[in-house]
Design a protein around this motif. Structure first.
Motif, PDB file in Angstrom:
ATOM      1  N   MET A  78       0.411  -0.558   0.045  1.00 41.46           N
ATOM      2  CA  MET A  78       0.116  -0.051  -0.050  1.00 41.46           C
ATOM      3  C   MET A  78       0.763   0.643  -0.012  1.00 41.46           C
ATOM      4  O   MET A  78       1.781   0.018   0.814  1.00 41.46           O
ATOM      5  CB  MET A  78       0.404  -1.335   0.946  1.00 41.46           C
ATOM      6  CG  MET A  78      -0.801  -1.633   0.083  1.00 41.46           C
ATOM      7  SD  MET A  78      -0.505  -2.859   0.334  1.00 41.46           S
ATOM      8  CE  MET A  78       0.079  -2.909   0.989  1.00 41.46           C
TER       9      MET A  78
ATOM     10  N   GLY B  86       0.985   7.854  -9.316  1.00 40.02           N
ATOM     11  CA  GLY B  86       1.721   7.231 -10.200  1.00 40.02           C
ATOM     12  C   GLY B  86       2.519   6.090  -9.393  1.00 40.02           C
ATOM     13  O   GLY B  86       2.290   4.730  -9.796  1.00 40.02           O
ATOM     14  N   ALA B  87       2.937   6.222  -8.500  1.00 34.88           N
ATOM     15  CA  ALA B  87       3.514   5.401  -7.451  1.00 34.88           C
ATOM     16  C   ALA B  87       2.450   4.323  -6.800  1.00 34.88           C
ATOM     17  O   ALA B  87       2.845   2.863  -6.847  1.00 34.88           O
ATOM     18  CB  ALA B  87       4.320   5.916  -6.244  1.00 34.88           C
ATOM     19  N   SER B  88       1.471   4.759  -6.667  1.00 39.71           N
ATOM     20  CA  SER B  88       0.319   3.728  -6.010  1.00 39.71           C
ATOM     21  C   SER B  88      -0.163   2.687  -7.075  1.00 39.71           C
ATOM     22  O   SER B  88      -0.429   1.681  -6.685  1.00 39.71           O
ATOM     23  CB  SER B  88      -0.999   4.660  -5.429  1.00 39.71           C
ATOM     24  OG  SER B  88      -0.519   5.238  -4.312  1.00 39.71           O
ATOM     25  N   ALA B  89      -0.152   3.371  -8.301  1.00 40.38           N
ATOM     26  CA  ALA B  89      -0.579   2.650  -9.658  1.00 40.38           C
ATOM     27  C   ALA B  89       0.481   1.379  -9.780  1.00 40.38           C
ATOM     28  O   ALA B  89      -0.077   0.305 -10.170  1.00 40.38           O
ATOM     29  CB  ALA B  89      -0.884   3.402 -10.971  1.00 40.38           C
ATOM     30  N   CYS B  90       1.700   1.870  -9.798  1.00 45.18           N
ATOM     31  CA  CYS B  90       2.703   0.847 -10.061  1.00 45.18           C
ATOM     32  C   CYS B  90       2.666  -0.112  -8.942  1.00 45.18           C
ATOM     33  O   CYS B  90       2.793  -1.401  -9.167  1.00 45.18           O
ATOM     34  CB  CYS B  90       4.150   1.647  -9.995  1.00 45.18           C
ATOM     35  SG  CYS B  90       4.469   2.617 -11.389  1.00 45.18           S
ATOM     36  N   ILE B  91       2.656   0.193  -7.580  1.00 39.75           N
ATOM     37  CA  ILE B  91       2.688  -0.560  -6.557  1.00 39.75           C
ATOM     38  C   ILE B  91       1.185  -1.596  -6.593  1.00 39.75           C
ATOM     39  O   ILE B  91       1.676  -2.917  -6.002  1.00 39.75           O
ATOM     40  CB  ILE B  91       2.712   0.023  -5.251  1.00 39.75           C
ATOM     41  CG1 ILE B  91       4.104   0.634  -5.228  1.00 39.75           C
ATOM     42  CG2 ILE B  91       2.680  -1.056  -4.083  1.00 39.75           C
ATOM     43  CD1 ILE B  91       4.388   1.774  -3.836  1.00 39.75           C
ATOM     44  N   SER B  92       0.307  -1.048  -7.025  1.00 37.52           N
ATOM     45  CA  SER B  92      -1.087  -2.053  -7.068  1.00 37.52           C
ATOM     46  C   SER B  92      -0.511  -3.348  -7.819  1.00 37.52           C
ATOM     47  O   SER B  92      -1.338  -4.386  -7.441  1.00 37.52           O
ATOM     48  CB  SER B  92      -2.106  -1.291  -7.542  1.00 37.52           C
ATOM     49  OG  SER B  92      -1.754  -0.895  -8.936  1.00 37.52           O
ATOM     50  N   ALA B  93       0.253  -3.490  -8.797  1.00 35.72           N
ATOM     51  CA  ALA B  93       0.318  -4.469  -9.618  1.00 35.72           C
ATOM     52  C   ALA B  93       1.664  -5.376  -9.087  1.00 35.72           C
ATOM     53  O   ALA B  93       1.600  -6.520  -9.847  1.00 35.72           O
ATOM     54  CB  ALA B  93       0.680  -3.950 -11.261  1.00 35.72           C
TER      55      ALA B  93
ATOM     56  N   LEU C  62      -5.114   4.796  -0.892  1.00 40.26           N
ATOM     57  CA  LEU C  62      -6.246   3.796  -1.217  1.00 40.26           C
ATOM     58  C   LEU C  62      -6.415   3.253  -2.592  1.00 40.26           C
ATOM     59  O   LEU C  62      -7.089   2.410  -2.713  1.00 40.26           O
ATOM     60  CB  LEU C  62      -7.634   5.020  -0.954  1.00 40.26           C
ATOM     61  CG  LEU C  62      -7.803   5.413   0.435  1.00 40.26           C
ATOM     62  CD1 LEU C  62      -9.203   6.257   0.296  1.00 40.26           C
ATOM     63  CD2 LEU C  62      -8.260   4.095   1.307  1.00 40.26           C
ATOM     64  N   LEU C  63      -5.661   4.142  -3.678  1.00 43.94           N
ATOM     65  CA  LEU C  63      -5.447   3.554  -4.874  1.00 43.94           C
ATOM     66  C   LEU C  63      -5.071   2.066  -4.972  1.00 43.94           C
ATOM     67  O   LEU C  63      -5.426   1.178  -5.689  1.00 43.94           O
ATOM     68  CB  LEU C  63      -4.876   4.367  -5.861  1.00 43.94           C
ATOM     69  CG  LEU C  63      -5.520   5.794  -6.037  1.00 43.94           C
ATOM     70  CD1 LEU C  63      -4.144   6.666  -6.963  1.00 43.94           C
ATOM     71  CD2 LEU C  63      -6.680   5.588  -6.989  1.00 43.94           C
ATOM     72  N   GLN C  64      -4.221   1.785  -3.981  1.00 41.58           N
ATOM     73  CA  GLN C  64      -3.195   0.385  -4.220  1.00 41.58           C
ATOM     74  C   GLN C  64      -4.387  -0.710  -3.775  1.00 41.58           C
ATOM     75  O   GLN C  64      -4.216  -1.684  -4.928  1.00 41.58           O
ATOM     76  CB  GLN C  64      -2.288   0.509  -3.008  1.00 41.58           C
ATOM     77  CG  GLN C  64      -1.074   1.618  -3.489  1.00 41.58           C
ATOM     78  CD  GLN C  64       0.093   1.412  -2.621  1.00 41.58           C
ATOM     79  OE1 GLN C  64       0.087   0.460  -1.871  1.00 41.58           O
ATOM     80  NE2 GLN C  64       0.704   2.340  -2.336  1.00 41.58           N
ATOM     81  N   PRO C  65      -5.351  -0.603  -2.790  1.00 45.98           N
ATOM     82  CA  PRO C  65      -5.864  -1.933  -2.367  1.00 45.98           C
ATOM     83  C   PRO C  65      -7.149  -2.093  -3.569  1.00 45.98           C
ATOM     84  O   PRO C  65      -7.431  -3.324  -4.173  1.00 45.98           O
ATOM     85  CB  PRO C  65      -6.480  -1.576  -0.970  1.00 45.98           C
ATOM     86  CG  PRO C  65      -6.305  -0.365  -0.781  1.00 45.98           C
ATOM     87  CD  PRO C  65      -5.001   0.087  -1.434  1.00 45.98           C
ATOM     88  N   VAL C  66      -7.575  -0.794  -3.924  1.00 47.92           N
ATOM     89  CA  VAL C  66      -8.613  -1.009  -5.065  1.00 47.92           C
ATOM     90  C   VAL C  66      -8.260  -1.386  -6.419  1.00 47.92           C
ATOM     91  O   VAL C  66      -8.825  -2.288  -6.952  1.00 47.92           O
ATOM     92  CB  VAL C  66      -9.241   0.418  -5.277  1.00 47.92           C
ATOM     93  CG1 VAL C  66     -10.132   0.574  -6.325  1.00 47.92           C
ATOM     94  CG2 VAL C  66      -9.819   0.980  -3.983  1.00 47.92           C
TER      95      VAL C  66
END
Length: 322
Positions: A1, A46-53, A281-285
């Protein structure tokens, strides 16, 4: 997250903050130019989007926790070292105190990588990313202990909701996804979240300078050492798992580690902690969406309810008063 660019500046100029807000100011000064001059909100998104994957790529690699954690650091250093050396020649050396923060933060990051990878194997990539949000509960406590920055009343009200949500999402309460190991998953996920909170806290305290790649390189080096030692003692480390697993880990290292952490460093240094938490919050979603669409993961109804509780608790804790 990770979440309105002006809140930290307002706090530093002595204007009143929202009742639910709190701040742990970074010590280094701000600079302009390069990533450090970009919008911290956009960098954090941008960081959250990368980490989510990242969890999805770890699961696709099929390797054990120690191997995944160690090799992701090793592969990331292949990219980071030459870029960090070029940055050092251009900007000069990073202050010794800041480098110490980078190394200690990286040691915690290595611990996070190992436990998080094991959590992915136990409860799936989507739920493991949700569990990582336990760091939202830990980060304010670290700020309270070390910087005397007090969480607002909203944080204390929503903390039990967050913890119940984590228990439901993991399957420790309610009905877990068939084939998962909810108890070990929540334990490893919680350990990963605590270590990640320490990484974020130290990164914020040592951030804010012109260097963006050099601190990530040092942290990744330290993470490689700690993950290698912990992984070797616990799950073992396979340095040559095959081209397929290496390919997935290389993609994860490039996006989920190199790019994500390079973007995250300058963002955390200039964002108020409550704002950072909102963007997390972007990460878990996104992770839940990716796990369901690409990996065929099927969290149960109670697990989805837990995910909603976690997201709602973090959003409510992070939002500004009106």
């Amino acid at each position: 997250m990770r979440a309105a660019r002006t809140q930290d500046a307002v706090a530093q100029h002595g204007e009143p903050q929202a009742a639910g807000a709190w701040s742990a100011r970074p010590r280094a000064g701000r600079v302009s130019g390069g990533l450090a001059g970009r919008s911290p909100v956009l960098l954090a998104v941008g960081a959250s989007a990368c980490i989510s994957a990242s969890a999805m790529f770890v699961k696709l690699s099929g390797v054990n926790a120690g191997t995944a954690a160690f090799l992701r650091c090793l592969l990331a250093l292949v990219v980071l070292v030459p870029v960090a050396l070029a940055e050092r020649r251009r900007l000069g050396p990073r202050p010794a105190r800041a480098q110490l923060f980078d190394l200690v933060a990286g040691a915690l990051l290595g611990i996070d990588f190992v436990f998080w990878a094991q959590s992915i194997h136990d409860v799936g990539s989507s739920i493991a990313t949700v569990l990582l949000n336990i760091q939202i509960a830990v980060f304010p406590l670290l700020a309270l202990v070390f910087t005397r920055a007090r969480p607002g009343a909203r944080y204390w009200r929503m903390l039990p909701v967050l913890l119940v949500g984590v228990a439901l999402a993991s399957g420790a309460i309610g009905h877990p996804e068939p084939g998962s190991s909810p108890l070990s998953g929540v334990l490893y996920g919680t350990a990963a979240g605590v270590a990640f909170a320490g990484y974020l806290f130290l990164t914020r305290q040592g951030g804010g300078g012109a260097h963006t790649v050099h601190p990530v390189c040092l942290s990744t080096l330290a993470a490689g050492v700690t993950s290698g030692v912990l992984g070797a003692l616990w799950t073992g480390v396979d340095p040559a798992p095959g081209w397929g697993p290496l390919g997935w880990l290389a993609v994860m290292s490039l996006f989920g580690q190199v790019l994500a952490l390079v973007l995250m460093g300058p963002a955390l240094a200039r964002l108020a902690p409550v704002t950072s938490a909102a963007l997390l919050l972007l990460q878990p979603v996104l992770a839940v969406m990716l796990g369901v669409v690409f990996l065929g993961e099927r969290p149960t109804v109670t697990q989805f309810a837990g995910c909603v509780l976690v997201v709602a608790a973090v959003w409510h804790t992070s939002r500004a008063d009106h």
